[in-house]
Motif scaffolding. Sequence first.
Motif, PDB file in Angstrom:
ATOM      1  N   GLY A  46       9.175  12.600   0.659  1.00 18.09           N
ATOM      2  CA  GLY A  46       8.211  13.304   1.509  1.00 18.09           C
ATOM      3  C   GLY A  46       7.803  12.464   2.705  1.00 18.09           C
ATOM      4  N   GLY A  47       7.460  11.191   2.445  1.00 18.85           N
ATOM      5  CA  GLY A  47       7.243  10.220   3.506  1.00 18.85           C
ATOM      6  C   GLY A  47       5.957  10.301   4.294  1.00 18.85           C
ATOM      7  N   ALA A  50      -5.141   6.976  11.844  1.00 13.76           N
ATOM      8  CA  ALA A  50      -4.228   8.004  11.334  1.00 13.76           C
ATOM      9  C   ALA A  50      -2.838   7.908  11.946  1.00 13.76           C
ATOM     10  CB  ALA A  50      -4.826   9.383  11.600  1.00 13.76           C
ATOM     11  N   ASP A  51      -2.759   7.615  13.233  1.00 11.74           N
ATOM     12  CA  ASP A  51      -1.465   7.639  13.920  1.00 11.74           C
ATOM     13  C   ASP A  51      -0.590   6.449  13.578  1.00 11.74           C
ATOM     14  OD1 ASP A  51      -2.252   9.966  15.153  1.00 11.74           O
ATOM     15  OD2 ASP A  51      -2.988   8.970  16.965  1.00 11.74           O
ATOM     16  N   ASN A  52      -1.157   5.421  12.985  1.00 12.27           N
ATOM     17  CA  ASN A  52      -0.390   4.226  12.650  1.00 12.27           C
ATOM     18  C   ASN A  52      -0.783   3.729  11.253  1.00 12.27           C
ATOM     19  OD1 ASN A  52       1.479   2.175  13.192  1.00 12.27           O
ATOM     20  ND2 ASN A  52      -0.096   0.780  13.977  1.00 12.27           N
ATOM     21  N   ALA A  67       5.472   8.796   8.064  1.00 13.49           N
ATOM     22  CA  ALA A  67       5.824   7.452   8.518  1.00 13.49           C
ATOM     23  C   ALA A  67       7.318   7.378   8.791  1.00 13.49           C
ATOM     24  CB  ALA A  67       5.438   6.419   7.465  1.00 13.49           C
ATOM     25  N   PRO A  68       7.761   6.401   9.608  1.00 16.36           N
ATOM     26  CA  PRO A  68       9.214   6.233   9.859  1.00 16.36           C
ATOM     27  C   PRO A  68       9.937   5.938   8.552  1.00 16.36           C
ATOM     28  CG  PRO A  68       7.908   4.969  11.444  1.00 16.36           C
ATOM     29  CD  PRO A  68       6.945   5.458  10.398  1.00 16.36           C
ATOM     30  N   ALA A  69      11.197   6.325   8.502  1.00 13.43           N
ATOM     31  CA  ALA A  69      11.997   6.147   7.283  1.00 13.43           C
ATOM     32  C   ALA A  69      12.099   4.682   6.875  1.00 13.43           C
ATOM     33  CB  ALA A  69      13.397   6.746   7.501  1.00 13.43           C
ATOM     34  N   GLY A 128      11.617   1.990   3.371  1.00 10.07           N
ATOM     35  CA  GLY A 128      12.796   1.309   2.872  1.00 10.07           C
ATOM     36  C   GLY A 128      13.997   2.230   2.759  1.00 10.07           C
ATOM     37  N   ARG A 129      13.992   3.306   3.529  1.00  2.00           N
ATOM     38  CA  ARG A 129      15.110   4.254   3.483  1.00  2.00           C
ATOM     39  C   ARG A 129      16.070   4.038   4.646  1.00  2.00           C
ATOM     40  NH1 ARG A 129      13.079   9.255   4.560  1.00  2.00           N
ATOM     41  NH2 ARG A 129      10.848   8.930   4.486  1.00  2.00           N
TER      42      ARG A 129
END
Length: 236
Positions: A103-104, A139-141, A229-231, A235-236
């Motif tokens: 989901g991330g 929230a944005d980071n 969040a970025p993948a 750890g993806r």
Amino acid sequence: MGNAQSTGERSAARQNAGSRVRRTQRRRPRGIRPLATFSVVAVMGIVATLSLVPAAPVPTALAGGTDTVDGAQTVEIADGVEAQKVSQESYTAATGPQTLVAGGTNVDWAKLVLIDGDWPVTEENITFMMRWTRQENGADNWWNRNNPLNNGQGSGGGSGLGSYVDLVEAAFYAAQNIKSGRYPAVDAALQRGDSADATAQAIWASPWASSHYGYGTHWSSRPYEVIEAPAEAWGR
């Protein structure tokens, strides 16, 4: 002489007549009695055969309607008769870590912390975690340094400025720190999982942040935003 002869003739005639009657009776057809006996036996056999034939089953109709069997028989069901209801149970699968990582989002990370800490994943607990991470990094980071709560345990930075390999590791250490015994009131509030505000008050009173979040003056309760969040942060 004449009377005696007539009397003798009459006597002889009577004897001859009796002999003819007896002979007639003895000559009665022999087949009459066996035929009657056979008829009685035949009738009894038919009756016995009929008594051995099983009765036709009574058709069962569905409740609340009319059932026709082979287009010949109709059974009416009285009003108020209901068909038996089948009980069906509902099952809900628990959300697993792999599903949350896929989901991330920040909501997924909040749930991951709750699962690692063995706390109930209630809406109140999720709301508290979302407000807390927003207060620490915005929230944005929220995934900043892969350390959403600025946790010092296991991050290499005692002041909370360290980082983790990924957000999965960060969730694990956040749960470990809260359950370390240094934050018993926060742990207990999360165990109850029934009030985001009560858990917030517990974290304000704790030593997690030196500012104590202004005991609520530096704490926002506005609705949270769901942000992915970025993948690589996962750890993806």
